[in-house]
Design a protein around this motif. Sequence first.
Motif, short mmCIF file in Angstrom:
data_model
loop_
_atom_site.label_atom_id
_atom_site.label_comp_id
_atom_site.label_asym_id
_atom_site.label_seq_id
_atom_site.Cartn_x
_atom_site.Cartn_y
_atom_site.Cartn_z
N ALA A 15 28.40 10.19 41.95
CA ALA A 15 29.52 10.12 41.01
C ALA A 15 29.16 9.25 39.81
N GLY A 16 28.38 8.20 40.05
CA GLY A 16 27.92 7.33 38.96
C GLY A 16 27.08 8.11 37.96
N TYR A 17 26.15 8.90 38.47
CA TYR A 17 25.33 9.74 37.59
C TYR A 17 26.20 10.76 36.85
N ALA A 18 27.15 11.34 37.60
CA ALA A 18 28.02 12.35 37.01
C ALA A 18 28.87 11.75 35.89
N ALA A 19 29.23 10.49 36.02
CA ALA A 19 30.04 9.83 34.99
C ALA A 19 29.17 9.38 33.83
N ILE A 110 27.44 2.77 34.09
CA ILE A 110 28.89 2.79 33.83
C ILE A 110 29.43 1.36 33.82
N ILE A 111 29.02 0.55 34.80
CA ILE A 111 29.52 -0.83 34.90
C ILE A 111 29.20 -1.62 33.64
N MET A 112 27.99 -1.46 33.10
CA MET A 112 27.60 -2.28 31.94
C MET A 112 27.70 -1.54 30.61
N GLY A 113 27.54 -0.22 30.64
CA GLY A 113 27.51 0.55 29.40
C GLY A 113 28.89 0.85 28.84
N LEU A 114 29.81 1.24 29.72
CA LEU A 114 31.16 1.56 29.24
C LEU A 114 31.82 0.37 28.54
N PRO A 115 31.75 -0.84 29.13
CA PRO A 115 32.33 -2.01 28.44
C PRO A 115 31.66 -2.27 27.09
N ALA A 116 30.38 -1.92 26.97
CA ALA A 116 29.69 -2.09 25.69
C ALA A 116 30.35 -1.22 24.62
#
Lengths: 213, 148
Positions: A15-19, A110-116
């Motif tokens: 799911a992480g890769y898919a997101a 996702i954990i670090m990139g989305l907040p960026a």
Amino acid sequence: MHIPDGILPATVCAAGYAAAAPVTWYSVRRINQRENPRADIPKASLLTAAFFVVSWIHIPLPPTSVHLVLNGLLGVVLGYFAFPAILIGLFFQAVMFQHGGLTTLGVNAIIMGLPALVSYYIFRMRNILEKKSQLITGVFGFVAGFAAIGISVALFLVILLTNIPAELDVATERTAIYTLALAHLPLMVIEGVFTGLVAVFLQRVRPQLLDSI
Amino acid sequence: MVRLRLVTALVWLLVMLALPLTAYAHGVIVDYMVDTTIKIVARYDTGEPMAGAQVVVYAPDDPAVPWLTGVCDEEGCFTFTPDASKPGIWVVQVRKAGHGGMVHIPVGESVAATTGVGGFSVLQIVLMSMCVIWGFVGTALYFSRRGA
């Protein structure tokens, strides 16, 4: 904040890769829409190097220690380049130092990139104001850096808490996760101040770097 | 009468002599078995011990069901004795707050004392970091050259 291999079930990793895939695609698409998509590659490459190496800078906060992430700074300075830059940085950290993991690359991105990207949007709100004083740049930089770590910790917390395996003592693991999350509160301030200072410095020395994104 | 006394004295003497003999006459059986104790030391890559980390041990015959669970001490150490009748690869998972690792330990007749040490030395880390950084700097230089 890097989740290593073997911690999350395979479905969550997938799911992480898919997101992460559509976010990467969208970021690259936005980069390609620019007049000269290659113009900011040197800046992105250098900040990827900074992101790669900064995870070795540990700040002891007993009973644990946290390390700098700089995802807010990458968002502020790189804009849409931030997500691919973090993805590449995480890939190198996982392969070279087993910091994070290849199966959890998507989740960590996702954990670090989305907040960026969120911090990029926050910093871009600065453009609404006509007058861009150093104080305003500093404040927006602080909020962007502060929020980036905050959102990262929140995502990290939710992903881990919903995936504690049954064979562990759930209460102990939950307490350990909360302790680690609390230890990141000072890091939010540290990264906020750092991002604000860098933003002010760049505005004084080379304002076009901030305006180009 | 004298003869009876003599016989009695002889019997006593024999009894007295025999007592220590019987006391030391027990056979002694010393059994031995080789017990392989495995000690796990869990540290973060900063060298800080993973105090209080949860440990889950899986035997080779059932990698899905934990064989043993426990907690690391203050030094990040955890010791256990695997079942010698189950030779193969034992899996030990250490986990704390979403951080953790897994180690595969071979247990069997052909395996003597082994030590597995993970991680890199400081010099290796510095060199590896410098190589990667140079890659990024090189990329930056390539794309910032005139006419790019």
